[in-house]
Each structure stands twice: as C-alpha cells, then as structure tokens.
Design a protein around this motif. Structure first.
Motif, PDB file in Angstrom:
ATOM      1  N   ALA A   1     -18.632  41.790  75.622  1.00  7.51           N
ATOM      2  CA  ALA A   1     -17.558  40.900  75.154  1.00  7.51           C
ATOM      3  C   ALA A   1     -16.265  41.678  74.945  1.00  7.51           C
ATOM      4  N   ALA A   2     -16.370  42.830  74.284  1.00  9.35           N
ATOM      5  CA  ALA A   2     -15.158  43.598  73.953  1.00  9.35           C
ATOM      6  C   ALA A   2     -14.491  44.132  75.223  1.00  9.35           C
ATOM      7  N   LYS A   3     -15.302  44.628  76.145  1.00  9.30           N
ATOM      8  CA  LYS A   3     -14.712  45.160  77.392  1.00  9.30           C
ATOM      9  C   LYS A   3     -14.030  44.039  78.180  1.00  9.30           C
TER      10      LYS A   3
ATOM     11  N   VAL B   1     -29.080  44.591  79.501  1.00 11.14           N
ATOM     12  CA  VAL B   1     -28.436  43.896  80.628  1.00 11.14           C
ATOM     13  C   VAL B   1     -28.114  42.457  80.223  1.00 11.14           C
ATOM     14  N   THR B   2     -29.111  41.764  79.657  1.00  7.05           N
ATOM     15  CA  THR B   2     -28.880  40.352  79.290  1.00  7.05           C
ATOM     16  C   THR B   2     -27.783  40.266  78.227  1.00  7.05           C
ATOM     17  N   GLY B   3     -27.753  41.248  77.319  1.00  7.72           N
ATOM     18  CA  GLY B   3     -26.715  41.259  76.287  1.00  7.72           C
ATOM     19  C   GLY B   3     -25.334  41.440  76.885  1.00  7.72           C
ATOM     20  N   GLN B   4     -25.201  42.440  77.748  1.00  9.14           N
ATOM     21  CA  GLN B   4     -23.863  42.726  78.303  1.00  9.14           C
ATOM     22  C   GLN B   4     -23.336  41.502  79.058  1.00  9.14           C
ATOM     23  N   ALA B   5     -24.242  40.843  79.791  1.00  9.04           N
ATOM     24  CA  ALA B   5     -23.830  39.650  80.544  1.00  9.04           C
ATOM     25  C   ALA B   5     -23.468  38.508  79.597  1.00  9.04           C
ATOM     26  N   ALA B   6     -24.260  38.326  78.537  1.00  9.28           N
ATOM     27  CA  ALA B   6     -23.978  37.234  77.589  1.00  9.28           C
ATOM     28  C   ALA B   6     -22.616  37.458  76.924  1.00  9.28           C
ATOM     29  N   GLY B   7     -22.352  38.700  76.501  1.00  9.66           N
ATOM     30  CA  GLY B   7     -21.084  39.001  75.841  1.00  9.66           C
ATOM     31  C   GLY B   7     -19.902  38.757  76.773  1.00  9.66           C
ATOM     32  N   ALA B   8     -20.017  39.267  78.000  1.00 10.35           N
ATOM     33  CA  ALA B   8     -18.920  39.096  78.962  1.00 10.35           C
ATOM     34  C   ALA B   8     -18.740  37.617  79.302  1.00 10.35           C
ATOM     35  N   ALA B   9     -19.839  36.868  79.419  1.00 12.79           N
ATOM     36  CA  ALA B   9     -19.753  35.431  79.739  1.00 12.79           C
ATOM     37  C   ALA B   9     -19.043  34.681  78.619  1.00 12.79           C
TER      38      ALA B   9
END
Ligand SMILES: Cc1cc2nc3c(=O)[nH]c(=O)nc-3n(C[C@H](O)[C@H](O)[C@H](O)COP(=O)(O)OP(=O)(O)OC[C@H]3O[C@@H](n4cnc5c(N)ncnc54)[C@H](O)[C@@H]3O)c2cc1C
Length: 441
Positions: free
Chosen positions: A36-38, A402-410
């Motif tokens: 999310a932050a990135k 992986v699932t976290g990074q995608a959820a945050g970015a989404a």
C-alpha cells in the motif's frame, strides 16, 4: 451483539485516520503495508503485540523458506527485500541440518528490521492494539474499532486489509468464511516452540552423520529416535505431540525445537481453547525435554531456555472469495488472467510434503483475496479463499507475503481509481506489483 456494537461506535473516539489500514502485522500484514505504501497510500499497520513479524517473531519460526532449493522459483517483492535487509544486518545463518538455499533469521533482530522497513517506506505502526470489528455503514467498511490501553477507539480508513491470519474482521463483517475440514471441522495442529540450551550440537551432528538419510529434506528419521526409544522403554506415547522434532536454528549450544508439541485439539479462534492449549503444551514441552535428556544423544545436559511468545496457529478460518484456489491449481501450475504473484509448487502440512526441487510455480489469482458481500475490505495471508487441501501451500509465509503485498497495492490503486476493491484495474495492479519487485507472471 449488533446493538452493543452500534452503541460502542457512538461512544468511540477516533484515534487515527488513513487511506489503508492493515490489521495484523505478520508476513501478510507486512506485505500489505509495504504494498500500500509503495503505491502511494497513507498506511497504518496495527498489531496486537509490541512488534511485527507474526509467526516469524511470535513463534520464532526462523527459517521462513527452509524448503528453498537451487532451482526453486521465488516470488521476490517484500520477502526478497526483507532477506536483503537481514543479510545486511548480519542476522542470518544457513538452515541447520538439511540441504537448503534458504536462510535462518535472527527473529529478535527481525523485529528491529521490520520497524525500520516500515519507517523507510512511510508506514505508521500502531502496536499493542487489537482490531476488534470493522466499522461499517451497511456493507461498506469505513474503518476498524480497536481496543488498547487507550480504550475503545475507531481508526477510520478508506480501505482495510484483514491480515489477522484468522480473518477476524471479515468474519465479523458478516461475510462468509469456512473453518477446517469441510466434513469433520478438523484443523491443523498448533505448536508451542521452545528453545533448549546446553545442547551438544557436535554430538547431534555425529548422530546425523551416521544416517545420511536424516539430512534429506523429506525425512527427519533420526529426529524420531529419542521418542521411539522412550516408548520402547515402556513410556506412554506423548499426547500433544507429532512424536518427532524439527530442529531449526542453532547457536553453538542451542537448538530451537518445532513440532515436538503438536496440539490437534486447538482452535485458534476460541480463547478458551487457546488458554487450555498453552497450559498443556508447556507441560508437554517439559516432558519432551525429560525424554530428550534420557533418550536423546546430545541432550544429556539440555536446559529449557524459553518458550516462544505464544502457541503457533497453523490453520483457522478461510474466506469464501471470488475464486477458490484448488490443489489442482497449485500442482498443475495454474495460470490466471488476474495473477498478482507467483509461488513455487511446494506444500508442507499434515501428511503432505512436496519440496520444490524444480522451478515449477503457480500464479496467484487476485479474486482469492476478495470476500463476498462486503466492500472496502480485502483478505491477505493464510485466511485467503482456497480449498482446505491447499492450506499446506497457502499457509507458507512467503505466499502470505505475496497476497499481502497485492492486497495493499490493490487498496491503494482502488482509492486512486475511485473504484471498489473488487473492480480494481488488474493490468494496472500487475504493473504496480512488477514495479515493486514482485514476480507476477
Ligand atoms: C510452529 C509453526 C511453524 C511454522 N513453520 C513455517 C515455516 O517453516 N515456513 C513457513 O513458510 N511457514 C511456517 N509456518 C506457517 C506460517 O507461520 C503461518 O501460516 C504464517 O505466518 C501466516 O501468516 P499471516 O500473516 O497470515 O498470519 P500470522 O503470521 O499469524 O500473523 C498474524 C498477525 O496478526 C496479529 N493479529 C491477529 N489478530 C489480530 C487482531 N484482531 N488485531 C491485531 N492484531 C492481530 C497477530 O498477533 C500476528 O502478528 C509455521 C507455523 C507454525 C505455527
């Protein structure tokens, strides 16, 4: 219950506000906060303990990717950045006793690394704080009600990621979840890991050298021996134990023991069950130590150094998402249009072990993060939507990240695009994740 919650919200102070609120600071939560932050969102990560890491630090699971072999295809992203940071901090060691290209982490230094990782990416941490229930208007999540030493408060957020491991918030939003085996309700066991010191590691190495098979990643033959010997001497079988051990990380005279306590009766979403399990597993660990001292070579003078912070939970709720990841998807290298990351064809869980000796991998579809019937809320980590038989893969920490990074970015992208999280533009999400260093295809 509904009446009580409504009343509580009316009396609640707003503690903080943000774009993306990540609830739970384990591998999935760390990934989500970074994703999310990135992607440009003002992000808070909320954690009930005083540090991040989830099972890595709460349970001292030191080698998250001990299964990694020469050819294994790894997902990159936050997990790789963390590995690089841990190497730079000189806080890694080779995985003990077995062939692996993975690394064991110093889980105390991991806590400091995680603080810095958040700070360097502009994420605001909030520790000692429990995410109690989503703050909702109809089926739309507007934030989370929290409990802490500051009392009952609300954190308002445009989007929320549930990375509690147990889908606490998704379950309390009213969205459908499943738990354990569809017929028996059975869950994978929980383990209270513990450290022993005053152990003769050279002697253990000698014992293992006597049987080369014992160093194969599939077998831990010699690790059964002390327990087998105890039973042959007339001792009753251990009750809360997998009757084997799994040594992970070692200091010159120290060993971290996994699996020697294994509680099949634990339910990580039931506070009474958790309490009973802590009590009986502490007792079981002392019995394991007694047997090791009596029957295990190298353990004659071993002493208990400590129990880890909490019993470790392997499995509880899974959400019912827009797609259910199947074992077939994993083993037959599933490919998806909405892929948001990849993970090796690897599984480890009750009776299943598939070590990734080849470069085979499957793609992870976005829809497994999206719960049904609730808006502004995504799942990440071991609670994503999958068949129960997929849990030996989906519970793995690098998969969770992986699932976290995608959820945050989404979440971040859906705010920018002003669309519901379920309608986020997938090619743009994929582009963002690639930019963040994740392997997506
Ligand atoms: C003993 C043991 C050994 C394991 N060994 C390995 C291994 O070698 N390799 C591997 O990849 N996996 C291993 N696993 C599995 C792996 O640790 C977990 O499946 C993984 O950590 C799940 O990640 P997660 O982020 O979804 O949840 P967790 O790691 O459980 O993190 C959830 C976080 O959320 C916090 N939290 C929970 N509820 C709330 C709330 N309501 N409010 C605020 N905070 C909350 C928790 O304190 C925790 O920090 C092991 C598991 C156990 C128990």
């Amino acid at each position: 219950m509904t009446k009580q919650i409504t009343e509580a919200i009316r009396q609640t102070d707003v503690l903080m506000e943000c774009d993306v609120l990540v609830v739970g600071g384990g591998p999935a939560g760390i990934g989500a906060a970074i994703g999310a932050a990135k992607a440009g969102a003002k992000t808070i990560i909320l954690e009930r303990y005083g540090f991040l890491g989830g099972n890595i630090t709460v349970c001292s699971v030191e080698p998250p990717s001990w299964y990694r072999q020469e050819k294994t295809t790894m997902p990159g992203g936050a997990a790789k950045e963390i590995e690089d940071r841990m190497i730079a901090l000189n806080a890694v060691k080779p995985v003990a006793f077995r062939p692996s290209t993975g690394l064991s982490y110093d889980t105390e230094i991991y806590k400091v690394m995680a603080d810095d990782y958040m700070a360097d990416n502009g994420v605001t941490p909030l520790y000692h704080c429990m995410g109690v229930t989503p703050y909702m208007e109809g089926n739309v999540v507007r934030g989370v009600i929290t409990e802490s030493k500051s009392g009952r408060c609300a954190i308002l957020a445009k989007r929320v990621v549930d990375s509690t491991g147990d889908a606490d918030l998704i379950a309390r939003s009213g969205a459908p979840t499943l738990k354990g085996d569809p017929v028996t309700g059975r869950l994978q066991g929980g383990t209270l890991k513990f450290f022993l010191n005053n152990v003769d590691i050279d002697k253990i190495e000698e014992v293992m050298d006597r049987d080369p098979e014992s160093r194969h990643p599939y077998t831990h033959k010699l690790l059964y021996e002390p327990f087998k010997a105890a039973e042959e001497a007339g001792e009753p079988p251990l009750r809360y134990s997998a009757n084997t051990m799994f040594y992970t990380c070692i200091e010159p005279d120290e060993i971290n023991i996994n699996l020697a306590t294994y509680d099949k009766e634990i339910d990580g979403t039931d506070v009474l069950s958790l309490t009973r399990s802590e009590i009986r597993l502490r007792k079981e660990a002392l019995e394991v130590l007694r047997r090791l001292r009596l029957y295990g070579e190298g353990f004659e003078n071993a002493k208990l150094r400590n129990f880890v912070t909490s019993v470790g939970i392997r499995e509880t709720r899974r959400i019912v998402g827009g797609y259910t990841l199947t074992t077939k998807d994993i083993y037959e290298r599933g490919r998806f249009e909405d892929t948001i990351g990849i993970f090796p064809v690897y599984a480890d869980g009750e009776g299943v072990k598939e070590i990734p000796f080849t470069d085979a991998y499957f793609q992870v579809p976005y829809r497994i993060l999206v719960p049904q019937g609730v808006e502004n809320l995504l799942a990440a980590g071991r609670c994503i939507s999958g068949e129960r038989s997929a849990v030996p893969t989906t519970r793995q920490m690098d998969f969770c990240m992986v699932t976290g990074q995608a959820a945050g970015a989404a979440c971040a992208l859906s705010i920018r695009q002003d669309v519901a999280v379920r309608d986020v533009d997938i090619p743009k999400l994929q582009k963002e994740l690639v930019r963040q260093g994740l392997r997506v295809f």
